[in-house]
Motif scaffolding. Structure first.
Motif, PDB file in Angstrom:
ATOM      1  N   PHE A  69       0.851  -1.186   0.000  1.00  0.00           N
ATOM      2  CA  PHE A  69       0.000   0.000   0.000  1.00  0.00           C
ATOM      3  C   PHE A  69       0.888   1.237   0.000  1.00  0.00           C
ATOM      4  N   ASN A  70       0.476   2.254  -0.731  1.00  0.00           N
ATOM      5  CA  ASN A  70       1.220   3.506  -0.774  1.00  0.00           C
ATOM      6  C   ASN A  70       0.614   4.528   0.180  1.00  0.00           C
ATOM      7  N   TYR A  71       1.459   5.376   0.723  1.00  0.00           N
ATOM      8  CA  TYR A  71       1.024   6.584   1.418  1.00  0.00           C
ATOM      9  C   TYR A  71       2.024   7.680   1.098  1.00  0.00           C
ATOM     10  N   TYR A  72       1.677   8.918   1.428  1.00  0.00           N
ATOM     11  CA  TYR A  72       2.491  10.039   0.980  1.00  0.00           C
ATOM     12  C   TYR A  72       2.839  10.969   2.143  1.00  0.00           C
ATOM     13  N   ILE A  73       4.106  11.349   2.182  1.00  0.00           N
ATOM     14  CA  ILE A  73       4.579  12.398   3.074  1.00  0.00           C
ATOM     15  C   ILE A  73       4.932  13.572   2.173  1.00  0.00           C
ATOM     16  N   GLY A  74       4.012  14.525   2.053  1.00  0.00           N
ATOM     17  CA  GLY A  74       4.174  15.563   1.042  1.00  0.00           C
ATOM     18  C   GLY A  74       4.075  14.934  -0.336  1.00  0.00           C
ATOM     19  N   ALA A  75       5.079  15.154  -1.156  1.00  0.00           N
ATOM     20  CA  ALA A  75       5.102  14.564  -2.495  1.00  0.00           C
ATOM     21  C   ALA A  75       5.834  13.225  -2.523  1.00  0.00           C
ATOM     22  N   GLU A  76       6.412  12.840  -1.389  1.00  0.00           N
ATOM     23  CA  GLU A  76       7.204  11.601  -1.342  1.00  0.00           C
ATOM     24  C   GLU A  76       6.297  10.391  -1.108  1.00  0.00           C
ATOM     25  N   LYS A  77       6.417   9.416  -2.001  1.00  0.00           N
ATOM     26  CA  LYS A  77       5.625   8.193  -1.874  1.00  0.00           C
ATOM     27  C   LYS A  77       6.383   7.150  -1.056  1.00  0.00           C
ATOM     28  N   ARG A  78       5.680   6.589  -0.076  1.00  0.00           N
ATOM     29  CA  ARG A  78       6.262   5.520   0.731  1.00  0.00           C
ATOM     30  C   ARG A  78       5.332   4.316   0.727  1.00  0.00           C
ATOM     31  N   LYS A  79       5.802   3.196   1.247  1.00  0.00           N
ATOM     32  CA  LYS A  79       5.033   1.954   1.194  1.00  0.00           C
ATOM     33  C   LYS A  79       4.977   1.267   2.552  1.00  0.00           C
ATOM     34  N   VAL A  80       3.880   0.552   2.752  1.00  0.00           N
ATOM     35  CA  VAL A  80       3.817  -0.458   3.811  1.00  0.00           C
ATOM     36  C   VAL A  80       3.395  -1.763   3.152  1.00  0.00           C
ATOM     37  N   TYR A  81       3.740  -2.869   3.808  1.00  0.00           N
ATOM     38  CA  TYR A  81       3.454  -4.194   3.260  1.00  0.00           C
ATOM     39  C   TYR A  81       2.570  -4.965   4.236  1.00  0.00           C
ATOM     40  N   LEU A  82       1.553  -5.596   3.686  1.00  0.00           N
ATOM     41  CA  LEU A  82       0.617  -6.399   4.470  1.00  0.00           C
ATOM     42  C   LEU A  82       0.796  -7.860   4.111  1.00  0.00           C
ATOM     43  N   SER A  83       1.090  -8.664   5.116  1.00  0.00           N
ATOM     44  CA  SER A  83       1.154 -10.116   4.972  1.00  0.00           C
ATOM     45  C   SER A  83      -0.036 -10.696   5.725  1.00  0.00           C
ATOM     46  N   ALA A  84      -0.746 -11.637   5.103  1.00  0.00           N
ATOM     47  CA  ALA A  84      -1.943 -12.183   5.743  1.00  0.00           C
ATOM     48  C   ALA A  84      -2.095 -13.662   5.415  1.00  0.00           C
ATOM     49  N   ILE A  85      -2.824 -14.358   6.281  1.00  0.00           N
ATOM     50  CA  ILE A  85      -3.156 -15.771   6.087  1.00  0.00           C
ATOM     51  C   ILE A  85      -4.676 -15.900   6.115  1.00  0.00           C
ATOM     52  N   LEU A  86      -5.226 -16.569   5.096  1.00  0.00           N
ATOM     53  CA  LEU A  86      -6.675 -16.724   4.939  1.00  0.00           C
ATOM     54  C   LEU A  86      -7.049 -18.195   5.028  1.00  0.00           C
ATOM     55  N   ASP A  87      -8.129 -18.489   5.764  1.00  0.00           N
ATOM     56  CA  ASP A  87      -8.629 -19.862   5.909  1.00  0.00           C
ATOM     57  C   ASP A  87      -9.673 -20.129   4.824  1.00  0.00           C
ATOM     58  N   LEU A  88      -9.533 -21.232   4.102  1.00  0.00           N
ATOM     59  CA  LEU A  88     -10.431 -21.517   2.990  1.00  0.00           C
ATOM     60  C   LEU A  88     -11.805 -22.021   3.418  1.00  0.00           C
ATOM     61  N   TYR A  89     -11.974 -22.454   4.657  1.00  0.00           N
ATOM     62  CA  TYR A  89     -13.294 -22.920   5.094  1.00  0.00           C
ATOM     63  C   TYR A  89     -14.244 -21.747   5.298  1.00  0.00           C
ATOM     64  N   ASP A  90     -13.831 -20.773   6.093  1.00  0.00           N
ATOM     65  CA  ASP A  90     -14.709 -19.656   6.450  1.00  0.00           C
ATOM     66  C   ASP A  90     -14.245 -18.319   5.883  1.00  0.00           C
ATOM     67  N   ARG A  91     -13.141 -18.340   5.137  1.00  0.00           N
ATOM     68  CA  ARG A  91     -12.569 -17.157   4.489  1.00  0.00           C
ATOM     69  C   ARG A  91     -12.171 -16.068   5.492  1.00  0.00           C
ATOM     70  N   ARG A  92     -11.961 -16.444   6.742  1.00  0.00           N
ATOM     71  CA  ARG A  92     -11.529 -15.443   7.712  1.00  0.00           C
ATOM     72  C   ARG A  92     -10.028 -15.198   7.572  1.00  0.00           C
ATOM     73  N   ILE A  93      -9.603 -14.021   7.975  1.00  0.00           N
ATOM     74  CA  ILE A  93      -8.179 -13.725   8.038  1.00  0.00           C
ATOM     75  C   ILE A  93      -7.674 -14.247   9.373  1.00  0.00           C
ATOM     76  N   VAL A  94      -6.838 -15.258   9.316  1.00  0.00           N
ATOM     77  CA  VAL A  94      -6.351 -15.932  10.522  1.00  0.00           C
ATOM     78  C   VAL A  94      -5.344 -15.057  11.252  1.00  0.00           C
ATOM     79  N   SER A  95      -4.460 -14.436  10.512  1.00  0.00           N
ATOM     80  CA  SER A  95      -3.475 -13.525  11.107  1.00  0.00           C
ATOM     81  C   SER A  95      -2.997 -12.566  10.031  1.00  0.00           C
TER      82      SER A  95
END
Length: 314
Positions: A161-187
């Protein structure tokens, strides 16, 4: 045939009045509060003066009253969540507003109110493949995207995901685990770097929260997942590793689908001016997704409801 046509005509007439209801109501209020001429207000609102006076004097049919009530709730739902299409609006009407109505009726009202869900965007992944992968697993999942119980099949991935400090673009990263039975995000874990620690921490959180789980664990061939240490963590926890084939994003389809849902509903079209704001959005959305977002493929339940229902029966 004549009866069917008559019912259809009545239905269309009722929806037409819903479409003009707000214009007529505004004309009435402006005329009463500010004494603006009705003729000028009708011209501005692009409605006929005869139609307005007919609306003023009419007896309101039951069907029109119902459409007006439904339309009011639809507008509230759309204002709060413009990402929702007519099917999800219908599900919300029944679950959270105790209004039982079919898809077609909601679609007709949405069209008359010019309500549309936000546009879908193609997800751009941030997978970095290892130049020399230390471990490659077979595609044991083989696109079998269903499970008969929680914690039988987990999918995982990383997105940015991008966010901006003034005109400077920065990033954060999301790591996730999804369960296929109930489609919940486990962590999930949000960090500033897309590295091994990000994925390892996400995995540790899932295992710590579900110590008795030994699922099939599926990912793409990102460098973190082909790391030998990560494979050892998996096997040490009693999990079996599975990987998508090269260049086959559909092999991890539900995980990619979750990224698309999250970004379409909360990220695309917004500009985040701080790290805190984008992280807060992610955290609040995952809480909403797990506990409030109804899914038809789960029987119009939330992931948490689907999960809890299994635990109650087991």
């Amino acid at each position: 045939m004549f009866l069917k046509k008559t019912r259809r005509d009545r239905k269309e007439a009722g929806l037409s009045l819903v479409r003009h209801e707000y214009i007529y109501q505004t004309i009435k209020e402006e005329n009463a509060n500010h004494n603006y001429p009705v003729q000028a207000l009708c011209k501005l609102g692009q409605v006929s003066r005869s139609g307005y006076y007919k609306w003023i004097k009419r007896d309101i049919p039951l069907n029109e009253s119902e459409n007006k009530l439904i339309a009011d709730e639809i507008e509230k739902i759309h204002h709060e969540s413009p990402d929702k299409g007519y099917r999800r609006i219908r599900d919300d009407l029944e679950r959270y507003h105790d209004i039982k109505v079919n898809d077609k009726r909601v679609l007709r009202i949405c069209r008359n109110l010019n309500i549309k869900s936000t546009i879908k965007y193609a997800n751009k992944g941030c997978t970095r493949h290892a130049v020399n992968p230390q471990y490659i697993a077979e595609n044991l999942l083989n696109r079998e995207f269903t499970a008969d119980a929680p914690n039988k099949k987990w999918l995982t991935d990383v997105t940015e995901f991008n966010y901006y400090i003034g005109a400077e673009k920065r990033k954060v990263y999301l790591s996730a685990i999804l369960d296929l039975y109930d489609r919940r995000i486990v962590s999930y874990v949000v960090r500033d770097s897309n590295n091994n620690a990000l994925v390892f921490e996400t995995f540790d959180a899932a295992v710590n929260a579900n110590p008795d789980a030994h699922p099939l664990f599926h990912s793409d061939r990102g460098f973190q997942y082909t790391n030998r240490i990560f494979h050892q963590k998996l096997t040490g926890a009693g999990l079996t590793q599975s990987m998508s084939r090269v260049g086959k994003c559909i092999d991890n389809g539900p995980m990619e689908g979750f990224w698309g849902i999250l970004k379409r509903e909360r990220y695309y079209g917004n500009r985040f001016a701080s790290r805190e704001s984008v992280v807060k959005m992610i955290e609040e959305y995952i809480e909403y997704y797990n506990n409030k977002r109804l899914q038809r493929n789960l029987g119009v339940l939330t992931p948490r409801e689907k999960h809890n229902m299994y635990l109650q029966v087991a």
